[in-house]
Enzyme design. Sequence first.
Site, PDB file in Angstrom:
ATOM      1  N   GLU A 103       0.572  -1.046   0.165  1.00  0.00           N
ATOM      2  CA  GLU A 103      -0.027   0.102   0.078  1.00  0.00           C
ATOM      3  C   GLU A 103       0.780   1.204   0.027  1.00  0.00           C
ATOM      4  OE1 GLU A 103      -4.266  -0.840   1.925  1.00  0.00           O
ATOM      5  OE2 GLU A 103      -2.471  -1.402   3.373  1.00  0.00           O
ATOM      6  N   GLU A 123      -3.798  -9.852   3.749  1.00  0.00           N
ATOM      7  CA  GLU A 123      -4.387  -9.287   5.004  1.00  0.00           C
ATOM      8  C   GLU A 123      -5.648 -10.280   5.390  1.00  0.00           C
ATOM      9  OE1 GLU A 123      -2.555  -5.337   3.940  1.00  0.00           O
ATOM     10  OE2 GLU A 123      -3.567  -7.120   3.068  1.00  0.00           O
TER      11      GLU A 123
END
Length: 476
Positions: A103, A123
């Site tokens: 990210e 995740e």
Amino acid sequence: MSVHYQRHGDIGVIQIANPPVNALGQAVRSGLVNALKEGIADTDAKALVVLADGRTFIAGADIREFGKPPQAPLLPDVITHLEACPKPLIAALHGTALGGGLEVALGCHYRIALAGTRVGLPEVKLGLLPGAGGTQRLPRLVSVERALEMITSGRFVEAEEALEAGIIDAISDAKTPLEAGLAAAQEVLAGTQTPRITGQLPAPAADSQAITKTLEHLNQQSPELFSPFRIVEAIQACVDAESLEAGLRRERELFLACMDSPQRAGLIHLFFAARSPHLVPDVEKASAFKHVALIGEHPLFERLQKAAQKAGISLTSTPDEATELCLLAPNAPRDSGKACPVIALEEIGAGSDSACSKDSALSLIIAENGHIAELINVSAEPLIQQRAALTLKALRLNIVVSQQKSMLRAMHAAIQQAPTSERQSALEQLSVNMAKQGFCYRESDLDLLAVEAFGYPRHLGGPHRQATLSTAAQDV
């Protein structure tokens, strides 16, 4: 300092140093913001590069912060600052760029990776979704269909695929991230490479077919899971939201819902359980044996042979003067002829649990699926068990250490005796009893074995954890 800034000619370099994997703890997050401000204020720096020391780029968030009150700056805010940088901002990736690490890279304007780099948003394996723009920026680069597949699976993507998909802009043959980043920055400044501000790219085209297909797959494969379905909602928001900011707000809402989910707590419990099940308590400064004899024949021995050279361990088929440890196949003669520690290899479903106590001080029980093994200390010194465990781990075997009695065998027997509908509760009751009897060094080892060897639902965190939670709820 976890992050520092230094200029190389007309290129400013923001360097992260937070070993071992440059996790995005609060010190790194605040350091990135401060170093970015320093780079922007440096009038001699025409472009900026973000990179990391050590063997990897940022391998994810600092999981130790999960479940605790958030500390500013939050990662979404850090990435907003990165993306808004008025100077070209290049991410130089190596090793892995995972979760929050990817990210961060997506918030930069250009991404170059060393050969062998892997990226991903895993995740989901912790019961979460990417909460710092991953569900909003990745689809802008790779399409809804590909983002759905990548994020709901949590798989790692090799550099070549990442380049083909548009996640990264180039693969460098440079030897270091610094060399790659400086070269890419010069190409951007020269106009031979074009940066892209991901958040300014148009939202991806709607793809109702991909959404439907993904939901059908999830309902078939893992209908009980929470976070994969929230990932679909977040990616749909990327398509439907009126702006990036609106999509990010919806992503954050869904991320916080996942954080509050019991599944997240269960999966993170298992994550920590898997970090040190091979460590014997109160044993320090142990090292692996370097000379091991594999006596007899067994399929496991082939696996160990493949890993031996890289591990720096010498394997022989018969003991010699250098032999420090013997591993006996189930049908091998019990007398190795060598006065060194001996591990008796046994298989689930074969022989009795008492066999290990009669024949050797250590016993290695292999799960039927081969995913994990249990090294039981029947009568060895703790240091010997620890050295043996380190040896087997170096040979790429997932090891849980225990004492006196095999937890794997007991679980196997409980499952065989219980009706299918009652196997889960049988494991829960057994795990409580085994913990009380002291067969495990850590209660979480029971959870890890049940999940990895017998398919106990991963999102529940394991039978001992579940039984403990149930008891606590009854006491309230």
